[in-house]
Design a protein around this motif. Structure first.
Motif, PDB file in Angstrom:
ATOM      1  N   ASP A  34     102.730  83.313  71.885  1.00  0.00           N
ATOM      2  CA  ASP A  34     101.844  84.120  71.042  1.00  0.00           C
ATOM      3  C   ASP A  34     102.492  85.347  70.406  1.00  0.00           C
ATOM      4  OD1 ASP A  34      99.005  82.884  71.179  1.00  0.00           O
ATOM      5  OD2 ASP A  34      99.808  82.757  73.214  1.00  0.00           O
ATOM      6  N   ASN A  36     102.821  87.062  66.993  1.00  0.00           N
ATOM      7  CA  ASN A  36     101.980  86.963  65.804  1.00  0.00           C
ATOM      8  C   ASN A  36     102.411  87.931  64.724  1.00  0.00           C
ATOM      9  OD1 ASN A  36     100.237  85.146  67.257  1.00  0.00           O
ATOM     10  ND2 ASN A  36      99.428  86.930  68.307  1.00  0.00           N
ATOM     11  N   PHE A  54     101.072  82.523  63.555  1.00  0.00           N
ATOM     12  CA  PHE A  54     101.094  82.430  65.010  1.00  0.00           C
ATOM     13  C   PHE A  54     102.289  81.596  65.433  1.00  0.00           C
ATOM     14  CE2 PHE A  54      96.491  82.524  63.861  1.00  0.00           C
ATOM     15  CZ  PHE A  54      96.272  83.840  64.221  1.00  0.00           C
ATOM     16  N   GLY A  57     101.697  79.685  69.721  1.00  0.00           N
ATOM     17  CA  GLY A  57     100.301  79.857  70.098  1.00  0.00           C
ATOM     18  C   GLY A  57      99.726  78.596  70.709  1.00  0.00           C
TER      19      GLY A  57
END
Length: 142
Positions: A34, A36, A54, A57
């Motif tokens: 994750d 981002n 992302f 993710g």
């Protein structure tokens, strides 16, 4: 180059914004999952005109692009794209009609979104880590 830290912000992504100079930026990130990126027309989230990228993710195995905090416009399987112990490098190219994301040392993007109708206007990008991950970031040229 400075190393920037991002805490685990859980499911509420809290981005730290930087100005986008030109169409391309490069970064390296060390995080288990994750990592981002937010692409915005301001130094803040603009919910009706922004894109989120992302990396690692959906449990760590997929990467994607989301428009306006709600529409997943692109998603691909990317097992082992991130590493908690090693910096992994990426590049992002933003034009008025496309977003492309690729790995360091690779010229072909692994994520691409195109929109020939609505222009993509990005002046800033933000970064954060979420869903149990903390991250370390290095941005090229900064």
């Amino acid at each position: 180059m400075s190393v920037h830290q991002s805490p685990n912000c859980g499911g509420n992504r809290v981005y730290v914004f930087r100005p986008l100079n030109g169409q391309t930026f490069r970064f390296r990130v060390k995080a288990p999952n994750d990592a981002n990126i937010c692409l915005s027309g301001a130094a803040a989230e603009v919910p009706h005109h922004m894109f989120e990228i992302f990396l690692g993710g959906w449990g760590g195995g997929e990467s994607g692009i989301r428009r306006n905090k709600k529409d997943d416009v692109c998603k691909v399987k990317t097992p082992n794209i991130l590493n908690a112990n090693e910096f992994m490098g990426f590049w992002v190219v933003v034009t008025n009609s496309a977003i492309k994301i690729g790995r360091e040392r690779e010229s072909k993007p692994f994520l691409t979104f195109s929109d020939a109708i609505a222009p993509i206007r990005v002046t800033h990008y933000g970064y954060c880590t979420a869903y149990g991950a903390r991250g370390s970031w290095i941005f090229a040229g900064k």
